[in-house]
Design a protein around this motif. Structure first.
Motif, PDB file in Angstrom:
ATOM      1  N   LEU A  76      14.383  -9.974   0.449  1.00 55.29           N
ATOM      2  CA  LEU A  76      12.896 -10.571   0.344  1.00 55.29           C
ATOM      3  C   LEU A  76      12.500  -8.850   0.732  1.00 55.29           C
ATOM      4  O   LEU A  76      12.724  -7.288   1.463  1.00 55.29           O
ATOM      5  CB  LEU A  76      12.518 -10.688   2.479  1.00 55.29           C
ATOM      6  CG  LEU A  76      10.829 -10.160   2.963  1.00 55.29           C
ATOM      7  CD1 LEU A  76      10.223 -11.198   2.013  1.00 55.29           C
ATOM      8  CD2 LEU A  76      10.379 -11.096   4.114  1.00 55.29           C
ATOM      9  N   ILE A  77      11.756  -8.468  -0.181  1.00 53.80           N
ATOM     10  CA  ILE A  77      11.420  -6.353  -0.181  1.00 53.80           C
ATOM     11  C   ILE A  77       9.936  -6.398  -0.294  1.00 53.80           C
ATOM     12  O   ILE A  77       9.486  -6.911  -1.819  1.00 53.80           O
ATOM     13  CB  ILE A  77      12.290  -6.302  -1.619  1.00 53.80           C
ATOM     14  CG1 ILE A  77      14.049  -6.035  -1.841  1.00 53.80           C
ATOM     15  CG2 ILE A  77      11.828  -4.983  -2.413  1.00 53.80           C
ATOM     16  CD1 ILE A  77      13.919  -5.865  -3.063  1.00 53.80           C
ATOM     17  N   PHE A  78       9.501  -6.107   0.402  1.00 48.28           N
ATOM     18  CA  PHE A  78       7.939  -5.113   0.222  1.00 48.28           C
ATOM     19  C   PHE A  78       7.825  -4.071  -0.143  1.00 48.28           C
ATOM     20  O   PHE A  78       8.581  -3.266   0.214  1.00 48.28           O
ATOM     21  CB  PHE A  78       7.996  -5.046   2.026  1.00 48.28           C
ATOM     22  CG  PHE A  78       7.268  -6.754   2.422  1.00 48.28           C
ATOM     23  CD1 PHE A  78       6.146  -7.114   2.915  1.00 48.28           C
ATOM     24  CD2 PHE A  78       8.523  -6.989   3.325  1.00 48.28           C
ATOM     25  CE1 PHE A  78       6.415  -8.496   3.071  1.00 48.28           C
ATOM     26  CE2 PHE A  78       8.447  -8.170   4.073  1.00 48.28           C
ATOM     27  CZ  PHE A  78       7.204  -9.019   4.345  1.00 48.28           C
ATOM     28  N   THR A  79       6.482  -3.725  -1.307  1.00 45.68           N
ATOM     29  CA  THR A  79       6.399  -2.519  -2.005  1.00 45.68           C
ATOM     30  C   THR A  79       5.409  -1.840  -2.041  1.00 45.68           C
ATOM     31  O   THR A  79       4.157  -3.221  -1.598  1.00 45.68           O
ATOM     32  CB  THR A  79       6.636  -2.862  -3.138  1.00 45.68           C
ATOM     33  OG1 THR A  79       8.056  -2.448  -4.109  1.00 45.68           O
ATOM     34  CG2 THR A  79       6.859  -1.735  -3.813  1.00 45.68           C
ATOM     35  N   ALA A  80       4.326  -1.450  -1.697  1.00 45.77           N
ATOM     36  CA  ALA A  80       3.463  -0.851  -0.495  1.00 45.77           C
ATOM     37  C   ALA A  80       3.208   0.413  -1.579  1.00 45.77           C
ATOM     38  O   ALA A  80       4.005   1.591  -1.896  1.00 45.77           O
ATOM     39  CB  ALA A  80       3.101  -0.185   0.531  1.00 45.77           C
ATOM     40  N   PRO A  81       2.040   0.456  -2.819  1.00 45.38           N
ATOM     41  CA  PRO A  81       1.809   1.907  -3.713  1.00 45.38           C
ATOM     42  C   PRO A  81       1.524   2.963  -2.903  1.00 45.38           C
ATOM     43  O   PRO A  81       1.665   3.710  -3.771  1.00 45.38           O
ATOM     44  CB  PRO A  81       1.468   0.905  -5.167  1.00 45.38           C
ATOM     45  CG  PRO A  81       0.526   0.002  -4.212  1.00 45.38           C
ATOM     46  CD  PRO A  81       1.637  -0.559  -2.932  1.00 45.38           C
ATOM     47  N   GLN A  82       0.811   2.866  -1.874  1.00 44.36           N
ATOM     48  CA  GLN A  82      -0.605   3.954  -1.769  1.00 44.36           C
ATOM     49  C   GLN A  82      -0.171   3.760   0.767  1.00 44.36           C
ATOM     50  O   GLN A  82      -1.216   3.255   0.593  1.00 44.36           O
ATOM     51  CB  GLN A  82      -1.819   3.455  -1.488  1.00 44.36           C
ATOM     52  CG  GLN A  82      -2.609   5.006  -1.224  1.00 44.36           C
ATOM     53  CD  GLN A  82      -3.602   5.268  -2.490  1.00 44.36           C
ATOM     54  OE1 GLN A  82      -3.344   5.023  -3.906  1.00 44.36           O
ATOM     55  NE2 GLN A  82      -4.703   5.455  -1.934  1.00 44.36           N
ATOM     56  N   VAL A  83       0.731   4.661   1.084  1.00 46.41           N
ATOM     57  CA  VAL A  83       0.375   4.171   2.504  1.00 46.41           C
ATOM     58  C   VAL A  83       0.150   5.760   3.100  1.00 46.41           C
ATOM     59  O   VAL A  83       0.471   6.863   2.443  1.00 46.41           O
ATOM     60  CB  VAL A  83       1.860   4.111   3.212  1.00 46.41           C
ATOM     61  CG1 VAL A  83       2.626   4.674   4.549  1.00 46.41           C
ATOM     62  CG2 VAL A  83       1.979   2.663   2.413  1.00 46.41           C
TER      63      VAL A  83
END
Length: 329
Positions: free
Chosen positions: A275-282
């Protein structure tokens, strides 16, 4: 006559994706739970009209019925997908690279359509019930050193109806802290080559509050209207350098990935449950330093994700398992 008491371990929770919102369906999966509440709620109106006496209330009536609660458990590579489907709204399955039975289920936010509603089935020695129009308002992923990766789903639904259930738990590959890698980089392209953070814990919280709507002429909600969708979290790291400290103080945007990959298990030919979460702008808030005299210093950073218009999303989740999508039965 009083019945036999029972402990919480005898309480089972199942979940199914509804074909028609608000129409209960049979569970598609049963989830092992570590804590479970589905409490009945009512809206009561009181009659305080004058009757020539000083007592304040002379009657009351129920105008609305529903349930609120939460489900806590260990993240498994199959059952977590049902909760993600409701929280995000859109699921796109595709065969994992070089595999024939392993799928990458990509979860993205539905902005123009309602997310699929769920039926929660609860079964214990007292009774079994199904709760239709189940809706998550929060989904939190909690990762700690030397522990299972856990989730807590805050849920709301219509009042339960009596049902007959056959509980059969769904096979899952589970995840522990040793399966977790957290990275930050200046942009998405930099995540692959970034060095993993020396994190001690992480909480990722996806929130989408829902407004209960019960129209005139009814007592049951006909919808739980979703509000704005947001992502927040907290990460605790060893304080060994000032990189994150400087990034946070300058309010510099970072891409972030949270990769939960069970490297101990192989599915298909060579794939790993993940399970991979990706957030481009944090954005990270300025750090809080835990300065204990006899322990290694830790730095705590609260963060929030922002919509990245170039990438086209705020947060994306990819669940790799043996299930081809998450849809109603």
């Amino acid at each position: 006559m009083p019945g036999n008491p029972f402990i919480g371990k005898r309480d089972s929770i199942g979940v199914g994706i509804e074909t028609t919102p608000g129409t209960a369906v049979a569970p598609q999966a049963w989830k092992k739970q570590m804590a479970l509440t589905l409490d009945p709620k009512t809206t009561v109106v009181q009659n305080n009209s004058a009757m020539g006496r000083v007592e304040d209330i002379n009657d009351s009536a129920v105008t609305e019925e529903w349930v609120d609660g939460s489900i806590n458990g260990i993240v498994g590579d199959t059952t977590i997908g049902y909760f993600l489907a409701n929280m995000f709204g859109i699921v796109t399955p595709a065969l994992h690279s070089s595999e024939t039975i392993v799928y990458d289920n990509t979860f993205t936010v539905a902005s123009s359509t309602l997310p699929p509603s769920l039926t929660f089935a609860r079964s214990n020695p007292v009774r079994s019930q199904r709760f239709a129009m189940g809706t998550l308002t929060d989904l939190e992923i909690d990762i700690k050193q030397n522990d299972w990766v856990q989730f807590t789903a805050t849920v709301t639904a219509k009042s339960g109806t009596v049902s007959t259930e056959t509980v059969a738990y769904t096979a899952n590959n589970l995840f522990t802290s040793k399966h977790v890698t957290i990275k930050t980089a200046a942009n998405l392209a930099g995540l692959a080559g970034a060095t993993a953070l020396q994190a001690k814990s992480l909480k990722l919280k996806i929130s989408r509050k829902a407004e209960r709507f019960t129209p005139l002429g009814g007592i049951d909600p006909v919808s739980f209207d979703p509000n704005a969708w947001g992502v927040t979290g907290t990460i605790v790291t060893r304080y060994t350098d000032t990189t994150l400290e400087d990034i946070a103080f300058a309010n510099t945007a970072q891409a972030m990935s949270i990769a939960i990959v069970n490297t101990d298990v192989t599915i298909g030919t060579s794939a790993k449950p993940s399970l991979i979460f990706t957030a481009p702008q944090v954005r990270l808030d300025p750090q809080t330093l835990d300065n204990k005299l006899e322990q290694t210093l830790s730095a705590t950073y609260n963060f929030h994700a922002e919509l990245n218009t170039t990438a086209g999303y705020m947060l994306q989740a990819v669940l790799t398992n043996l299930q081809n999508g998450y849809a109603h039965a």
